[in-house]
Design a protein around this motif. Structure first.
Motif, PDB file in Angstrom:
ATOM      1  N   TYR A  22       0.804  -1.287  -0.165  1.00 29.72           N
ATOM      2  CA  TYR A  22      -0.034   0.193   0.078  1.00 29.72           C
ATOM      3  C   TYR A  22       0.958   1.154   0.108  1.00 29.72           C
ATOM      4  O   TYR A  22       2.211   1.150   0.278  1.00 29.72           O
ATOM      5  CB  TYR A  22      -0.977   0.049   1.031  1.00 29.72           C
ATOM      6  CG  TYR A  22      -0.305   0.137   2.620  1.00 29.72           C
ATOM      7  CD1 TYR A  22      -0.169   1.242   3.203  1.00 29.72           C
ATOM      8  CD2 TYR A  22       0.055  -1.106   3.143  1.00 29.72           C
ATOM      9  CE1 TYR A  22       0.500   1.407   4.489  1.00 29.72           C
ATOM     10  CE2 TYR A  22       0.908  -0.993   4.501  1.00 29.72           C
ATOM     11  CZ  TYR A  22       1.007   0.138   4.805  1.00 29.72           C
ATOM     12  OH  TYR A  22       1.606   0.242   6.240  1.00 29.72           O
ATOM     13  N   ASP A  23       0.291   2.476  -0.440  1.00 32.86           N
ATOM     14  CA  ASP A  23       1.116   3.673  -0.519  1.00 32.86           C
ATOM     15  C   ASP A  23       0.740   4.589   0.753  1.00 32.86           C
ATOM     16  O   ASP A  23      -0.105   4.322   1.507  1.00 32.86           O
ATOM     17  CB  ASP A  23       0.641   4.237  -1.920  1.00 32.86           C
ATOM     18  CG  ASP A  23       1.367   4.029  -2.769  1.00 32.86           C
ATOM     19  OD1 ASP A  23       2.215   2.854  -2.784  1.00 32.86           O
ATOM     20  OD2 ASP A  23       0.743   4.081  -4.167  1.00 32.86           O
ATOM     21  N   ALA A  24       1.569   5.305   1.052  1.00 32.75           N
ATOM     22  CA  ALA A  24       1.415   6.239   2.026  1.00 32.75           C
ATOM     23  C   ALA A  24       2.509   7.317   1.916  1.00 32.75           C
ATOM     24  O   ALA A  24       3.173   7.503   0.876  1.00 32.75           O
ATOM     25  CB  ALA A  24       1.974   5.670   3.417  1.00 32.75           C
ATOM     26  N   ALA A  41       7.107   9.813   9.832  1.00 32.03           N
ATOM     27  CA  ALA A  41       5.622   9.591  10.071  1.00 32.03           C
ATOM     28  C   ALA A  41       5.108   9.623   8.824  1.00 32.03           C
ATOM     29  O   ALA A  41       5.313  10.558   7.728  1.00 32.03           O
ATOM     30  CB  ALA A  41       5.113  10.774  10.889  1.00 32.03           C
ATOM     31  N   VAL A  42       4.158   8.584   8.414  1.00 29.39           N
ATOM     32  CA  VAL A  42       3.461   8.580   7.334  1.00 29.39           C
ATOM     33  C   VAL A  42       2.092   8.421   7.277  1.00 29.39           C
ATOM     34  O   VAL A  42       1.531   8.115   8.274  1.00 29.39           O
ATOM     35  CB  VAL A  42       4.102   7.455   6.447  1.00 29.39           C
ATOM     36  CG1 VAL A  42       5.597   7.369   6.073  1.00 29.39           C
ATOM     37  CG2 VAL A  42       3.611   6.184   6.903  1.00 29.39           C
ATOM     38  N   LEU A  43       1.358   9.093   6.419  1.00 31.14           N
ATOM     39  CA  LEU A  43      -0.210   9.028   6.322  1.00 31.14           C
ATOM     40  C   LEU A  43      -0.545   7.766   5.282  1.00 31.14           C
ATOM     41  O   LEU A  43      -0.088   7.801   4.154  1.00 31.14           O
ATOM     42  CB  LEU A  43      -0.620  10.270   5.820  1.00 31.14           C
ATOM     43  CG  LEU A  43      -2.098  10.428   5.751  1.00 31.14           C
ATOM     44  CD1 LEU A  43      -2.841   9.965   6.865  1.00 31.14           C
ATOM     45  CD2 LEU A  43      -2.709  11.472   5.136  1.00 31.14           C
ATOM     46  N   VAL A  46      -4.665   3.952   2.856  1.00 31.21           N
ATOM     47  CA  VAL A  46      -5.683   2.821   2.916  1.00 31.21           C
ATOM     48  C   VAL A  46      -6.472   3.122   4.464  1.00 31.21           C
ATOM     49  O   VAL A  46      -5.464   3.193   5.298  1.00 31.21           O
ATOM     50  CB  VAL A  46      -5.074   1.483   2.925  1.00 31.21           C
ATOM     51  CG1 VAL A  46      -6.126   0.381   3.268  1.00 31.21           C
ATOM     52  CG2 VAL A  46      -4.377   1.200   1.739  1.00 31.21           C
ATOM     53  N   SER A  47      -7.599   3.215   4.405  1.00 34.39           N
ATOM     54  CA  SER A  47      -8.177   3.517   5.689  1.00 34.39           C
ATOM     55  C   SER A  47      -8.569   2.527   6.486  1.00 34.39           C
ATOM     56  O   SER A  47      -8.151   1.237   5.928  1.00 34.39           O
ATOM     57  CB  SER A  47      -9.608   3.994   5.391  1.00 34.39           C
ATOM     58  OG  SER A  47     -10.533   3.015   4.574  1.00 34.39           O
ATOM     59  N   PRO A  54      -4.634   6.161   8.921  1.00 35.09           N
ATOM     60  CA  PRO A  54      -3.807   6.303  10.128  1.00 35.09           C
ATOM     61  C   PRO A  54      -2.428   6.846   9.829  1.00 35.09           C
ATOM     62  O   PRO A  54      -2.205   6.570   8.765  1.00 35.09           O
ATOM     63  CB  PRO A  54      -3.757   4.907  10.568  1.00 35.09           C
ATOM     64  CG  PRO A  54      -3.977   3.875   9.235  1.00 35.09           C
ATOM     65  CD  PRO A  54      -5.062   4.869   8.430  1.00 35.09           C
ATOM     66  N   ILE A  55      -1.927   7.443  10.644  1.00 32.25           N
ATOM     67  CA  ILE A  55      -0.679   8.070  10.741  1.00 32.25           C
ATOM     68  C   ILE A  55       0.257   6.992  11.457  1.00 32.25           C
ATOM     69  O   ILE A  55      -0.111   6.362  12.558  1.00 32.25           O
ATOM     70  CB  ILE A  55      -0.421   9.312  11.481  1.00 32.25           C
ATOM     71  CG1 ILE A  55      -1.317  10.487  10.400  1.00 32.25           C
ATOM     72  CG2 ILE A  55       0.957   9.645  11.650  1.00 32.25           C
ATOM     73  CD1 ILE A  55      -1.178  11.893  11.273  1.00 32.25           C
TER      74      ILE A  55
END
Length: 94
Positions: A22-24, A41-43, A46-47, A54-55
Motif C-alpha cells: 500500500y502507499d503512504a 511519520a507517514v499517512l 488505506v483507511s 492512520p498515521i
C-alpha cells in the motif's frame, strides 16, 4: 521512495504483515529518544476499519545515493520507543 507529485509530496510504498503493498505519504522526519534516533511519520492511503487514514511512525535512515535522497524504514522495536517517538511527533503537530 517515489516522488511523483508536483506538490513535492513523497509517496512511499509499504508492505504490511500479510505481504499486501500500500502507499503512504511521508509527512515528516524527526528525531526522538536519548540516542536521537531518526523517525518518519507517514499517512496511509488505506483507511482502517473505522474509515480513518492512520498515521504510522517508523524508524528511518536517511542517506544520499547519486545525488538523490533515500529513506529506509524499519519497525519500531518496543512500546517504550514508540511512546518516545509518539510524544515528539504530537509536539511537532501542535
Amino acid at each position: 521512495m517515489n516522488n511523483n507529485n508536483s506538490s513535492d509530496e513523497i509517496i512511499i510504498s509499504l508492505t504490511d504483515s500479510h505481504d499486501n503493498t500500500y502507499d503512504a505519504t511521508l509527512l515528516t522526519t524527526f528525531q526522538a529518544g536519548v540516542n536521537n534516533q531518526n523517525y518518519a511519520a507517514v499517512l496511509s492511503h488505506v483507511s482502517d476499519p473505522d474509515g480513518q487514514f492512520p498515521i504510522q511512525i517508523f524508524r528511518c535512515n536517511i542517506s544520499e545515493q547519486n545525488g538523490d535522497e533515500m529513506i529506509e524504514l524499519d519497525n519500531i522495536r518496543s512500546d517504550l520507543e514508540f511512546d518516545e517517538a509518539y510524544e515528539v511527533l504530537t509536539t511537532l503537530m501542535e
